[in-house]
Design an enzyme around this catalytic site. Structure first.
Site, short mmCIF file in Angstrom:
data_model
loop_
_atom_site.label_atom_id
_atom_site.label_comp_id
_atom_site.label_asym_id
_atom_site.label_seq_id
_atom_site.Cartn_x
_atom_site.Cartn_y
_atom_site.Cartn_z
N HIS A 157 5.00 -12.78 11.39
CA HIS A 157 4.54 -13.13 10.12
C HIS A 157 3.53 -12.57 9.83
CE1 HIS A 157 7.77 -16.51 10.44
NE2 HIS A 157 7.30 -16.60 11.64
N SER A 278 -9.57 11.64 -1.79
CA SER A 278 -9.50 11.12 -3.17
C SER A 278 -10.20 12.11 -4.14
CB SER A 278 -9.95 9.87 -3.47
OG SER A 278 -10.42 9.53 -4.59
N LYS A 284 -13.21 8.46 0.90
CA LYS A 284 -11.83 8.03 1.13
C LYS A 284 -10.97 9.12 2.06
CE LYS A 284 -9.76 5.23 -0.24
NZ LYS A 284 -8.90 4.95 -1.59
N GLU A 291 2.36 7.04 3.84
CA GLU A 291 2.56 6.34 2.52
C GLU A 291 3.93 7.23 1.58
OE1 GLU A 291 -1.30 4.74 0.36
OE2 GLU A 291 -1.38 6.74 1.05
#
Ligand code: ARG
Length: 466
Positions: A157, A278, A284, A291
């Site tokens: 979980h 970025s 970043k 992804e």
């Protein structure tokens, strides 16, 4: 405009819109190698069966080999008015060697031809995928070996559950990708069936020898029913479902990498070479590769859904709808291959923060199960031990203490059976070391699993000439 090979029955020429609408050459050109291999085998079989003369066979085979060279040199013009790769190659053959080229299509139809091409194509793809998966599994095993003793929190979980070693966690993915390879090998059995000679749908009146064609093309089996052979795409659906499961596994791994690479987790650093920046935020370093892998999973599921949906309402036997199998199939083939390959590379450049993993593993009363197990060993029934441990955890929360920080007196308030040896019992190292049930996280077992996996990979290398 080139004259259509099927033009005899037609008075009018094809509408331009229809030509564009129905042409598949833009994507099925990818089948050229398989198409030519299939045609050569078919032609040689026709020769052996006395349907073509030796001279005819030689001319046709030579012509086909030359066409393959033209295509590979980039000298072949893929004319959309010729509809598909099968027509384009046949037309070119006739252009090159004259009328005799028109004999190639004896005892054959594009319906069994395209089924053959696809099967050959998928057979090659599966062999390629087994190699790619082999290197992915090798990367995983190497990483697992490096971190076989590294303790980290195990989750259920997404909550700290029990301590594990990172090597064990990684080897879970080895299992998944190993099953994926097995699934592909199993799928190959159904792909590896030779449909040629089914012709349009009913077989042929010519005295062909389908087993001979199968032998030339190295197929262990021929299809038993001509109607099924030209209308079946189960093998492609099975392949796409195996491909979807590969993506599912890659996507879960990607999701963990994205999470673990965040400041919040801080478990892992993906190397600069596999991240991007970025355009606005200078600080970043984004995990775009995992992804994108996670994102591309959708298009592979989409391909599977496309084929399932395309097939569901089709009456037997061949229908032109079947042409719609190729774009999703090719797209999925490319996506999966790219994802498996890049994941293998990315994994080999990961660095885990072992200190941080250990620190995190100390948190969240993660050895509470071990405390309960301790009580069980003192002859307290597990259910009661669970309750007592729950109360101890509650006490810790209330007093802002960790389990290990409790004094023996405090612990004995909950159960008189607890003695000094509890402190060793609830250490995270003890917790993992004691999990020696087969398949458990004890580092010794994990190392054994890694050794076995390495043997399997070595053995596969030889067996499949990887
Ligand atoms: N391009 C077609 C396909 O991909 C080849 C078979 C065409 N057969 C036919 N009867 N029109 O399915």
């Amino acid at each position: 405009m080139a004259k259509k090979l099927w033009g005899g029955r037609f008075k009018q020429s094809t509408n331009r819109l229809v030509e564009d609408f129905s042409a598949s050459i833009d994507f099925d050109w990818r089948l050229y190698r398989e198409d030519i291999a299939g045609s050569i085998a078919h032609c040689k079989m026709l020769g052996q069966c006395g349907i073509l003369t030796e001279d005819e066979v030689e001319k046709i085979v030579d012509g086909l080999i030359e066409i393959q060279r033209e295509i590979e040199r980039g000298d072949f013009e893929f004319d959309p008015t010729l509809e598909d790769i099968h027509m384009a190659i046949e037309q070119r053959l006739i252009e090159k060697i004259g009328d005799v080229g028109g004999k190639l299509h004896t005892a054959r139809s594009r319906n069994d031809q395209v089924a053959l091409d696809l099967r050959l194509y998928l057979r090659n793809t599966i062999k390629w995928y087994l190699k790619l998966l082999h290197s992915l599994r090798t990367s995983i095993v190497n990483l697992a070996e490096k971190y076989a003793d590294t303790i980290m929190p195990g989750f259920t979980h997404l909550q700290h559950a029990q301590p594990i070693v990172l090597g064990h966690h990684l080897m879970a993915y080895y299992e998944m990708f190993t099953r994926d390879s097995e699934r592909l090998k199993d799928c190959l059995k159904r792909v590896n069936v030779m449909p040629l000679g089914s012709a349009a749908l009913a077989g042929t009146t010519f005295p062909i020898d389908r087993n001979l064609t199968a032998k030339y093309l190295d197929f262990p089996e021929i299809s038993r029913n001509s109607i099924d052979a030209v209308s079946d795409r189960d093998f492609a659906i099975e392949f796409l479902s195996a491909a979807s499961i590969i993506m599912l596994h890659l996507s879960r791994l990607s999701e963990e990498l994205v999470l673990w690479n965040s400041i919040e987790f801080g478990f892992v650093a993906i190397s600069d070479a596999f991240c991007t920046g970025s355009s606005i935020m200078p600080q970043k370093k984004n995990p775009d590769v995992p992804e994108l892998i996670r994102g591309k999973t959708g298009r592979v599921y989409g391909a599977l859904t496309s084929l399932l949906t395309m097939m569901k309402g089709l009456p037997l036997a061949y229908n032109r709808d079947l042409q719609e199998d190729k774009e999703p199939l090719f797209d999925a083939i490319d996506a999966v291959a790219a994802c498996v390959e890049i994941m293998a590379r990315l994994l080999s450049e990961l660095t885990f923060d072992e200190t941080r993993l250990r620190e995190e593993a100390e948190k969240g009363f993660i050895t509470a199960t071990d405390l309960a197990d301790y009580l069980v060993r003192k002859n307290i029934p597990f259910r009661r031990a669970h309750r007592i441990t729950g109360e101890i955890v509650q006490y810790c929360i209330k007093h802002n203490k960790r389990l290990e920080a409790l004094q023996l007196d405090e612990l004995r308030e909950f159960s008189g059976t607890i003695s000094k040896d509890i402190y060793d019992y609830i250490k995270i190292d003890t917790s993992v070391n004691k999990r020696t049930s087969y398949g458990g996280t004890a580092p010794g077992l994990v190392k054994e699993a890694i050794r076995e996996a390495k043997n399997v990979l070595e053995d596969e290398k030889e067996r499949y000439a990887l």
